[in-house]
Design a protein around this motif. Structure first.
Motif, PDB file in Angstrom:
ATOM      1  N   MET A   1       0.837  -1.178   0.000  1.00  0.00           N
ATOM      2  CA  MET A   1       0.000   0.000   0.000  1.00  0.00           C
ATOM      3  C   MET A   1       0.880   1.240   0.000  1.00  0.00           C
ATOM      4  SD  MET A   1      -3.060  -0.867   2.539  1.00  0.00           S
ATOM      5  CE  MET A   1      -3.201  -2.624   2.461  1.00  0.00           C
ATOM      6  N   ALA A   2       0.460   2.199  -0.760  1.00  0.00           N
ATOM      7  CA  ALA A   2       1.285   3.403  -0.886  1.00  0.00           C
ATOM      8  C   ALA A   2       0.442   4.655  -0.667  1.00  0.00           C
ATOM      9  CB  ALA A   2       1.936   3.420  -2.262  1.00  0.00           C
ATOM     10  N   LEU A   3      -0.236   4.697   0.468  1.00  0.00           N
ATOM     11  CA  LEU A   3      -1.041   5.879   0.771  1.00  0.00           C
ATOM     12  C   LEU A   3      -0.115   7.067   0.991  1.00  0.00           C
ATOM     13  CD1 LEU A   3      -3.821   7.168   1.473  1.00  0.00           C
ATOM     14  CD2 LEU A   3      -3.337   6.587   3.856  1.00  0.00           C
ATOM     15  N   ASP A   4      -0.355   8.141   0.248  1.00  0.00           N
ATOM     16  CA  ASP A   4       0.371   9.388   0.463  1.00  0.00           C
ATOM     17  C   ASP A   4      -0.224  10.011   1.725  1.00  0.00           C
ATOM     18  OD1 ASP A   4       1.489  11.909   0.498  1.00  0.00           O
ATOM     19  OD2 ASP A   4       0.735  12.495  -1.478  1.00  0.00           O
ATOM     20  N   ALA A  61       6.449  12.456  12.898  1.00  0.00           N
ATOM     21  CA  ALA A  61       5.655  11.271  12.558  1.00  0.00           C
ATOM     22  C   ALA A  61       5.280  11.228  11.083  1.00  0.00           C
ATOM     23  CB  ALA A  61       4.391  11.230  13.414  1.00  0.00           C
ATOM     24  N   GLY A  62       5.268  12.386  10.430  1.00  0.00           N
ATOM     25  CA  GLY A  62       4.767  12.431   9.062  1.00  0.00           C
ATOM     26  C   GLY A  62       3.256  12.363   9.084  1.00  0.00           C
ATOM     27  N   GLY A  63       2.629  12.696   7.983  1.00  0.00           N
ATOM     28  CA  GLY A  63       1.176  12.627   7.895  1.00  0.00           C
ATOM     29  C   GLY A  63       0.444  13.848   8.403  1.00  0.00           C
ATOM     30  N   ALA A  64       1.159  14.820   8.992  1.00  0.00           N
ATOM     31  CA  ALA A  64       0.502  16.005   9.559  1.00  0.00           C
ATOM     32  C   ALA A  64       0.157  17.002   8.459  1.00  0.00           C
ATOM     33  CB  ALA A  64       1.398  16.663  10.610  1.00  0.00           C
ATOM     34  N   LEU A  65      -1.034  17.565   8.576  1.00  0.00           N
ATOM     35  CA  LEU A  65      -1.535  18.504   7.575  1.00  0.00           C
ATOM     36  C   LEU A  65      -1.975  19.805   8.239  1.00  0.00           C
ATOM     37  CD1 LEU A  65      -3.832  16.005   5.624  1.00  0.00           C
ATOM     38  CD2 LEU A  65      -1.539  16.760   4.960  1.00  0.00           C
ATOM     39  N   GLY A  82      -2.188   8.774  10.489  1.00  0.00           N
ATOM     40  CA  GLY A  82      -1.212   7.933  11.174  1.00  0.00           C
ATOM     41  C   GLY A  82      -0.562   6.982  10.190  1.00  0.00           C
ATOM     42  N   PRO A  83       0.319   6.109  10.693  1.00  0.00           N
ATOM     43  CA  PRO A  83       0.950   5.110   9.821  1.00  0.00           C
ATOM     44  C   PRO A  83      -0.084   4.145   9.252  1.00  0.00           C
ATOM     45  CG  PRO A  83       2.107   5.271  11.920  1.00  0.00           C
ATOM     46  CD  PRO A  83       0.843   6.064  12.051  1.00  0.00           C
ATOM     47  N   VAL A  84       0.166   3.666   8.064  1.00  0.00           N
ATOM     48  CA  VAL A  84      -0.722   2.695   7.419  1.00  0.00           C
ATOM     49  C   VAL A  84      -0.384   1.302   7.940  1.00  0.00           C
ATOM     50  CG1 VAL A  84      -1.422   1.655   5.225  1.00  0.00           C
ATOM     51  CG2 VAL A  84      -0.952   4.115   5.355  1.00  0.00           C
ATOM     52  N   GLU A  85      -1.411   0.587   8.364  1.00  0.00           N
ATOM     53  CA  GLU A  85      -1.256  -0.811   8.785  1.00  0.00           C
ATOM     54  C   GLU A  85      -1.789  -1.683   7.659  1.00  0.00           C
ATOM     55  OE1 GLU A  85       0.219  -1.709  11.577  1.00  0.00           O
ATOM     56  OE2 GLU A  85       0.425   0.330  12.361  1.00  0.00           O
ATOM     57  N   GLU A  86      -1.044  -2.696   7.306  1.00  0.00           N
ATOM     58  CA  GLU A  86      -1.376  -3.498   6.123  1.00  0.00           C
ATOM     59  C   GLU A  86      -2.401  -4.602   6.387  1.00  0.00           C
ATOM     60  OE1 GLU A  86       0.496  -3.296   2.999  1.00  0.00           O
ATOM     61  OE2 GLU A  86       1.654  -1.568   3.644  1.00  0.00           O
ATOM     62  N   ASP A  87      -2.564  -5.062   7.652  1.00  0.00           N
ATOM     63  CA  ASP A  87      -3.433  -6.218   7.870  1.00  0.00           C
ATOM     64  C   ASP A  87      -4.902  -5.891   7.645  1.00  0.00           C
ATOM     65  OD1 ASP A  87      -1.630  -5.280   9.900  1.00  0.00           O
ATOM     66  OD2 ASP A  87      -2.964  -5.992  11.457  1.00  0.00           O
ATOM     67  N   GLU A  88      -5.659  -6.944   7.407  1.00  0.00           N
ATOM     68  CA  GLU A  88      -7.119  -6.875   7.273  1.00  0.00           C
ATOM     69  C   GLU A  88      -7.581  -5.853   6.237  1.00  0.00           C
ATOM     70  OE1 GLU A  88      -8.990  -6.565  11.146  1.00  0.00           O
ATOM     71  OE2 GLU A  88      -7.273  -7.586  12.046  1.00  0.00           O
ATOM     72  N   GLY A  89      -6.955  -5.845   5.077  1.00  0.00           N
ATOM     73  CA  GLY A  89      -7.364  -4.935   4.010  1.00  0.00           C
ATOM     74  C   GLY A  89      -6.784  -3.545   4.159  1.00  0.00           C
ATOM     75  N   GLY A  90      -5.988  -3.357   5.175  1.00  0.00           N
ATOM     76  CA  GLY A  90      -5.315  -2.077   5.389  1.00  0.00           C
ATOM     77  C   GLY A  90      -6.170  -1.097   6.171  1.00  0.00           C
ATOM     78  N   PHE A  91      -5.517  -0.389   7.096  1.00  0.00           N
ATOM     79  CA  PHE A  91      -6.215   0.696   7.789  1.00  0.00           C
ATOM     80  C   PHE A  91      -5.220   1.782   8.160  1.00  0.00           C
ATOM     81  CE2 PHE A  91      -5.140  -2.234  11.223  1.00  0.00           C
ATOM     82  CZ  PHE A  91      -4.702  -1.406  12.242  1.00  0.00           C
ATOM     83  N   VAL A  92      -5.778   2.959   8.362  1.00  0.00           N
ATOM     84  CA  VAL A  92      -5.004   4.125   8.772  1.00  0.00           C
ATOM     85  C   VAL A  92      -5.833   4.883   9.796  1.00  0.00           C
ATOM     86  CG1 VAL A  92      -5.851   5.685   6.942  1.00  0.00           C
ATOM     87  CG2 VAL A  92      -3.567   6.057   7.929  1.00  0.00           C
ATOM     88  N   VAL A 124      -6.856   2.003   1.510  1.00  0.00           N
ATOM     89  CA  VAL A 124      -7.142   1.165   2.676  1.00  0.00           C
ATOM     90  C   VAL A 124      -8.631   0.858   2.748  1.00  0.00           C
ATOM     91  CG1 VAL A 124      -5.184   2.097   3.996  1.00  0.00           C
ATOM     92  CG2 VAL A 124      -7.458   3.114   4.284  1.00  0.00           C
ATOM     93  N   GLY A 125      -8.973  -0.180   3.522  1.00  0.00           N
ATOM     94  CA  GLY A 125     -10.367  -0.577   3.673  1.00  0.00           C
ATOM     95  C   GLY A 125     -11.058   0.020   4.882  1.00  0.00           C
ATOM     96  N   THR A 126     -10.259   0.477   5.872  1.00  0.00           N
ATOM     97  CA  THR A 126     -10.829   0.985   7.124  1.00  0.00           C
ATOM     98  C   THR A 126     -10.031   2.190   7.607  1.00  0.00           C
ATOM     99  OG1 THR A 126     -11.487  -1.269   7.752  1.00  0.00           O
ATOM    100  CG2 THR A 126     -11.438   0.366   9.512  1.00  0.00           C
ATOM    101  N   VAL A 127     -10.736   3.169   8.149  1.00  0.00           N
ATOM    102  CA  VAL A 127     -10.101   4.305   8.818  1.00  0.00           C
ATOM    103  C   VAL A 127     -10.538   4.277  10.270  1.00  0.00           C
ATOM    104  CG1 VAL A 127      -9.984   6.826   8.996  1.00  0.00           C
ATOM    105  CG2 VAL A 127      -9.926   5.735   6.748  1.00  0.00           C
ATOM    106  N   GLU A 128      -9.561   4.432  11.166  1.00  0.00           N
ATOM    107  CA  GLU A 128      -9.844   4.468  12.591  1.00  0.00           C
ATOM    108  C   GLU A 128      -9.650   5.876  13.142  1.00  0.00           C
ATOM    109  OE1 GLU A 128      -8.660  -0.022  14.013  1.00  0.00           O
ATOM    110  OE2 GLU A 128      -7.287   1.607  14.535  1.00  0.00           O
ATOM    111  N   PHE A 129     -10.340   6.131  14.238  1.00  0.00           N
ATOM    112  CA  PHE A 129     -10.229   7.389  14.975  1.00  0.00           C
ATOM    113  C   PHE A 129     -10.144   7.034  16.451  1.00  0.00           C
ATOM    114  CE2 PHE A 129     -12.944   7.926  11.297  1.00  0.00           C
ATOM    115  CZ  PHE A 129     -12.509   9.095  10.695  1.00  0.00           C
TER     116      PHE A 129
END
Length: 181
Positions: A1-4, A61-65, A82-92, A124-129
């Motif tokens: 996964m290459a989420l910018d 950390a990167g990812g800050a906007l 946040g960092p991209v996690e690859e498991d379960e279809g990917g989440f950030v 990614v398939g899921t976004v968490e908060f």
């Protein structure tokens, strides 16, 4: 996964762009209002040294906007992937978000989150908060954009007190069928 994780995203009223060191003073002007943090577990982030540590962490950390209002090109807040996690279809995780109080209740948060979610769901398939359990303003805002509270939570400590972060999520399918579609 290459989420910018530091894209430039444009909405009707906002530009979200990579946060830089040059944004420190303008963002501190927003963050220095104690009202921004009154329900947040880190309730003293308006203090200069606490804000500077938070800002430095975001840069590292990167990812800050930076959130910039188009009408006057003023920084009105910040958010982060946040960092991209690859498991379960990917989440950030999307979080670390704050806006100046004069922007509250004007639909800017959903506008910003719509753009961020659409960008994330390309990869990614899921976004968490994660949100403090007593941060009802943020919890209500998450529920309004279709985020669902999970059964998961995280425990931390800040200034000797227990801090509970609830975990919310939105799946790609829920986003496409939800209030921001």
């Amino acid at each position: 996964m290459a989420l910018d994780r530091q894209p430039t995203l444009e909405t009707e009223r906002l530009v979200l762009r990579p946060l830089s060191e040059e944004d420190r003073e303008a963002l501190y002007e927003v963050a220095s209002d104690p009202a921004v943090w009154e329900q947040h577990p880190i309730h003293d982030r308006w203090r200069r040294e606490v804000f500077d540590a938070f800002f430095d962490e975001g840069l590292a950390a990167g990812g800050a906007l930076a959130v910039v209002r188009k009408s006057d090109e003023r920084i009105v807040g910040s958010t982060r992937y946040g960092p991209v996690e690859e498991d379960e279809g990917g989440f950030v995780e999307i979080g670390w978000t704050f806006l100046m109080p004069t922007c509250w209740g004007k639909g800017l948060n959903p506008e910003m989150k719509r753009a961020m979610l659409a960008h994330a769901f390309k990869e990614v398939g899921t976004v968490e908060f994660r949100v403090g359990d007593t941060n009802y303003r943020s919890r209500n805002a998450l529920e309004a954009i279709g985020a669902v509270r999970t059964e998961r939570y995280e425990l931390e400590r800040y200034q000797g007190k227990r801090v509970v972060h609830l975990v919310y999520e939105i799946t790609r399918e829920a986003f496409e069928a939800g209030p921001l579609s």
